[in-house]
Design an enzyme around this catalytic site. Sequence first.
Site, PDB file in Angstrom:
ATOM      1  N   THR D  46      -9.489  10.471   8.584  1.00 27.40           N
ATOM      2  CA  THR D  46     -10.508  10.026   9.531  1.00 27.40           C
ATOM      3  C   THR D  46     -11.123  11.202  10.273  1.00 27.40           C
ATOM      4  OG1 THR D  46      -9.334   7.942   9.801  1.00 27.40           O
ATOM      5  CG2 THR D  46     -10.889   8.540  11.542  1.00 27.40           C
ATOM      6  N   HIS D  49     -13.707  12.728   8.138  1.00 31.34           N
ATOM      7  CA  HIS D  49     -14.953  11.944   8.148  1.00 31.34           C
ATOM      8  C   HIS D  49     -15.781  12.282   9.385  1.00 31.34           C
ATOM      9  CE1 HIS D  49     -14.010   9.397   4.725  1.00 31.34           C
ATOM     10  NE2 HIS D  49     -12.848   9.057   5.247  1.00 31.34           N
ATOM     11  N   GLU D  70      -3.550  11.463  16.068  1.00 28.79           N
ATOM     12  CA  GLU D  70      -2.124  11.627  15.734  1.00 28.79           C
ATOM     13  C   GLU D  70      -1.572  12.705  16.656  1.00 28.79           C
ATOM     14  OE1 GLU D  70      -1.567  12.635  11.638  1.00 28.79           O
ATOM     15  OE2 GLU D  70      -2.798  11.008  10.877  1.00 28.79           O
ATOM     16  N   CYS D 102      -5.706 -11.803  22.700  1.00 33.31           N
ATOM     17  CA  CYS D 102      -6.289 -12.634  21.645  1.00 33.31           C
ATOM     18  C   CYS D 102      -5.176 -13.357  20.886  1.00 33.31           C
ATOM     19  CB  CYS D 102      -7.114 -11.781  20.676  1.00 33.31           C
ATOM     20  SG  CYS D 102      -6.134 -10.695  19.631  1.00 33.31           S
ATOM     21  N   CYS D 105      -2.883 -10.924  18.986  1.00 31.40           N
ATOM     22  CA  CYS D 105      -1.935 -10.229  19.860  1.00 31.40           C
ATOM     23  C   CYS D 105      -0.839 -11.172  20.352  1.00 31.40           C
ATOM     24  CB  CYS D 105      -2.673  -9.610  21.046  1.00 31.40           C
ATOM     25  SG  CYS D 105      -3.622  -8.126  20.611  1.00 31.40           S
ATOM     26  N   ASP D 201      -2.020  10.856  -9.137  1.00 30.03           N
ATOM     27  CA  ASP D 201      -3.033  11.525  -8.325  1.00 30.03           C
ATOM     28  C   ASP D 201      -3.862  12.364  -9.296  1.00 30.03           C
ATOM     29  OD1 ASP D 201      -3.105  12.175  -4.971  1.00 30.03           O
ATOM     30  OD2 ASP D 201      -4.344  13.398  -6.292  1.00 30.03           O
ATOM     31  N   LEU D 268      -3.546  -0.054   0.828  1.00 26.34           N
ATOM     32  CA  LEU D 268      -3.888   0.651   2.059  1.00 26.34           C
ATOM     33  C   LEU D 268      -5.134   1.519   1.881  1.00 26.34           C
ATOM     34  CD1 LEU D 268      -2.753   1.275   5.010  1.00 26.34           C
ATOM     35  CD2 LEU D 268      -2.051   3.450   4.013  1.00 26.34           C
ATOM     36  N   GLY D 269      -5.281   2.121   0.694  1.00 29.49           N
ATOM     37  CA  GLY D 269      -6.439   2.981   0.438  1.00 29.49           C
ATOM     38  C   GLY D 269      -7.738   2.190   0.501  1.00 29.49           C
ATOM     39  N   ILE D 293      -3.363  -4.105   3.792  1.00 28.81           N
ATOM     40  CA  ILE D 293      -2.576  -3.478   4.863  1.00 28.81           C
ATOM     41  C   ILE D 293      -3.498  -2.707   5.784  1.00 28.81           C
ATOM     42  CG2 ILE D 293      -0.691  -1.878   5.400  1.00 28.81           C
ATOM     43  CD1 ILE D 293       0.253  -4.220   3.742  1.00 28.81           C
TER      44      ILE D 293
END
Lengths: 348, 348, 348, 348
Positions: D46, D49, D70, D102, D105, D201, D268-269, D293
């Site tokens: 991220t 990006h 992070e 919400c 949550c 990969d 996840l990707g 995910i």
Amino acid sequence: MSSSLKMRAVIKPSAAPGLEMALVDLPTIGPADVLVKVRAASICGTDLHIYNWDEWAQGRIRPPLIVGHEFCGDVVAVGSEVHSHQGGDYISAESHIVCGTCAYCRTGRGHLCPNTEIIGVDRNGAWADYVAIPAVNAWHNPPEIPPHIATLEENFGNAVHTAFAVDLRSKKVLVTGCGPVGVMAIAVARAIGARSIIATDISDYRLALAKKMGADHVINALHQDVVAEILAVTDGEGVDAWLEMAGAPSAIAQGFKALKFGGHVALLGIPSKPMTFDLADWVIFKGATVHGIVGRRLWETWFQMQGLLRSGVVDLEQIVTHTFPLAQFEDAVKAMASGESGKIVLIP
Amino acid sequence: MSSSLKMRAVIKPSAAPGLEMALVDLPTIGPADVLVKVRAASICGTDLHIYNWDEWAQGRIRPPLIVGHEFCGDVVAVGSEVHSHQGGDYISAESHIVCGTCAYCRTGRGHLCPNTEIIGVDRNGAWADYVAIPAVNAWHNPPEIPPHIATLEENFGNAVHTAFAVDLRSKKVLVTGCGPVGVMAIAVARAIGARSIIATDISDYRLALAKKMGADHVINALHQDVVAEILAVTDGEGVDAWLEMAGAPSAIAQGFKALKFGGHVALLGIPSKPMTFDLADWVIFKGATVHGIVGRRLWETWFQMQGLLRSGVVDLEQIVTHTFPLAQFEDAVKAMASGESGKIVLIP
Amino acid sequence: MSSSLKMRAVIKPSAAPGLEMALVDLPTIGPADVLVKVRAASICGTDLHIYNWDEWAQGRIRPPLIVGHEFCGDVVAVGSEVHSHQGGDYISAESHIVCGTCAYCRTGRGHLCPNTEIIGVDRNGAWADYVAIPAVNAWHNPPEIPPHIATLEENFGNAVHTAFAVDLRSKKVLVTGCGPVGVMAIAVARAIGARSIIATDISDYRLALAKKMGADHVINALHQDVVAEILAVTDGEGVDAWLEMAGAPSAIAQGFKALKFGGHVALLGIPSKPMTFDLADWVIFKGATVHGIVGRRLWETWFQMQGLLRSGVVDLEQIVTHTFPLAQFEDAVKAMASGESGKIVLIP
Amino acid sequence: MSSSLKMRAVIKPSAAPGLEMALVDLPTIGPADVLVKVRAASICGTDLHIYNWDEWAQGRIRPPLIVGHEFCGDVVAVGSEVHSHQGGDYISAESHIVCGTCAYCRTGRGHLCPNTEIIGVDRNGAWADYVAIPAVNAWHNPPEIPPHIATLEENFGNAVHTAFAVDLRSKKVLVTGCGPVGVMAIAVARAIGARSIIATDISDYRLALAKKMGADHVINALHQDVVAEILAVTDGEGVDAWLEMAGAPSAIAQGFKALKFGGHVALLGIPSKPMTFDLADWVIFKGATVHGIVGRRLWETWFQMQGLLRSGVVDLEQIVTHTFPLAQFEDAVKAMASGESGKIVLIP
């Protein structure tokens, strides 16, 4: 809100049996609380324990205390930090006030919070004109649910939590114990696709209520051989799933004997003391799964309840068998103690 | 059983469109088989593919073949090793014949057996006076289920498998595609406690059937903005659960857009070819769970069906919209192709 | 195969304590069976019950009987209908012969089949040169697993079934009872990501073995306060998950007391009789889930075992503490009874 | 805390590519916040990006903004209502700030909260000397976890969430994409009992890292036939479970083709745009289950992480391949963009 304002409340004045109506100060609210004008309250077995001042009550209750933990009402004041509610909101209450910070609360299992405080048990309750509770415990009701139903939600939540703990779809289901939670669980089991529902109790009055709420077969454990009857109506197979609402050792033994191999059990009824238990034959050789059920899932159970009630899939109207003005709480307690009642509602 | 005995059968005689009625030898049975006198059969989309001799059919079907995989009937002969059945047994058939020895079959997932052979597709089927099947595929029916319902069980099993794959209790449920399996899934969703059911299709006839079977809201995807309508009837939330029965890319896109975060999807409808799919927005960011559904769980789905039908929790009577004698199979195929039908039953 | 051929076998000759070596006829095989030349067998607690001729054995065993249900060997003959095996195949045996036709067997829950027959208990077993079993019960082993490990698979399956019944990933896990199944369960818990493993027993020998197999903390229940020790090594929290392998009421009480709210329990150890059980505090208020475990899942557990063993994720080498020639079975039984052993292997 | 105090921070100054180091005001804290002195931060895709100012960044980021989500550090000040933390606490941060009110949550699914605000994306982040965050987002670390590991927890949480979403015990597991999250997922899969792990990969550097972290087989998708290789190392079966970390359509197609019937997938990707997807063959006929995910389960994933790290079951040491002083953030971004890195740590 000035503390000179007074309201009526049913209190346990001291460490002794009985309750009394008193004039007390209106509760004050903290920044995260709401003040609720009670529209209806209802009675639970716990209230009876407190009234009777039994061993459990003596160990837990610190008088003076306003009792009552099942209720609904209108928000009339909100604390300075409350953004979720405003005056006029029509709410029911989750009676368990949890800490929000323990590992249970932080992983979606707040019903297991070890820091739980119960309204009407550990702090002042709702058999009163007003009650103060944390805003987070005030569940928004839609206007179409009348107060004598909305007050039942806390207790209905126990039934939903229990009935949703196991897969009842297309299953033969046993419900032992046809007190209010038991018959509400029967209504839920019916709504979510049970193939057949067998109900046991020792009161014909309660068994008649069980039939009304959807039981296919009722068995009076005083007069009938419960296990034999269950086998008779299940082609000799027994039941796939079992919701235990009685807490009586005899009912528990019968349920395990009538359970099929690989069956699932949800236990809500509380035995008053340790009992003789045949772990080998009842659980291990049977490959059974046993779920202990406490409280309501916060707040999953409330969302589930809302769906069942709003859609009309479950109708609780028939289980309200008595309604009294709050001032007649003694009559209400008496009716509850008689065993010949469904839910009993008090109107302040 | 002498091979000189003849029976009527609807066959695909050669690699071309159409089917025809023929007089053929009675099937012979192996030691583990039963011979079934067909009491009723029904039509499935697969039969239409075979009739039309489309690409799929050309790749899979090896004529000559007796078609038909949905049926019920009476056992009239059993193989030498069959102990589970006897003459006179009233049965419905699981159309998937699985190997019993692969890792899937040995771990309770026989519906995924790579060695599956399908009755009426890979071997002779049941649009005939008699059909031979492995005894293990012959499900015992109780006598109270009439043949025009018992023949539906195979297909009903697809609906049950799909509807049981996700938790529908107290949930807002979308069903896309109101063909026979879709409307049967609606009936199941209703029976197992869906809070509300929204159905979409492009046929008003089918949407009317969906309403009869329990849909609360129906949306014609030809004339209405499906996603907007779904949001309108779900307080802007979308649906918690979705059963996809259409196989149309447009329906699939609409369903994913209308699905709530964390929603669950069961996909049964088969898109005819790869489609453009927004994995990021539809599945990943949404935290959705997607279940591919094939066949019926062997034999869990059959036990579930039995429970739903015997208890009356699901009633399939209204979805049988046409009944024809077997000789009029051409009319039946025509009615099926019209899109204005529920299930169509053939009586030999 | 002529019945005049003889083989050695350890038999229970009559209804009395003890076992003896005898020369008996080679077993004959039916059409669905295989004849296995035993390469290794092992001892289980059940064998000790049979040796000692205790109450359970008196009620279940019908002498004369060849004992032994844990074993591996080579197929030397196959029945006429067996296509899954051939001479030379190296197999281990699932000791539970199930019917394949009951509702349990038909829904992937064959381990609960009420018609189960156990090799070495209900029919002749494998403490012998040869044993005949249904082909379906003969699990194909890869050649790299040596016989003294392959014979353990049946028993290892109990450990895998128990340890896989609850989620142990990143959890604090208690194992009560460090007999062979207990220590194998410790190895499995280690392999599948337990955060920490606490083991209890009353034998220091067994606790030492538990340490070798992966326990982080061991507690001798004879000399230490088990619950206090568990709380001490879990920051006062108790354990998330618990595998009960002892069957002793004291261990069961300790486990429930040390279990966290919302904890999961898998019970495999068999209490010899009903015990006093605090259902309220141990299960209900705790919101615990209790799984009764019996046998192995057919055949899911075997696939899981195969994965654990072939990949080397679990290594059982160290738990084989004794090996004897079959003729010395008395020494083997004695070693087993001493409590100072892991698994004991017999070589015919 | 006076606003005249200044600190260093890496900021996106305006709507254009690049980042720059600046001297900015120390953040102020609200009553529920904590101020954290950053000890280590790390880089995520991220951040790249944002640096590159791609389409996603242009749509989401509102400069000026301090980047970085992070990190770990020490609490140096707490808001007036914070009781859970105090000065000196060593914490890592959950980067997703959720509303807490919400329906998601309130039902243990805060990772799906539609009101989520992300640190370093939607509000100032942690590539700085100090950062202010809500106390509830500050996870207490034990002292033994060093800062270069503690900063990885947010990202490690993605790996744990993904790997825990499906059952990997004794399973053949595919991981597509060996970026940092992919290799962390490999380490987790290894720790929780995967039978074998296959990693793909297009970078040999990353595949080498995958091997170090526990992959049994690595496949370079640029040079090898991925599906054929997977079948070759799985006895022609394919994989039981698959963790998708690449987001590349080619990897997604390969994964679905290599997945066994009934397999489970966690995605996840993030594919950068809609792709051609074969729903019929990849999901429906295969009976596959696909889990989208997103983020980390609040706070279940954090408890799981804590267990894996504290017990040493997972060791992240080897995936930290580069460490730079914060001032050299340009070098860090360059190393990250090269594809030849594991995790890259910045020290303020």
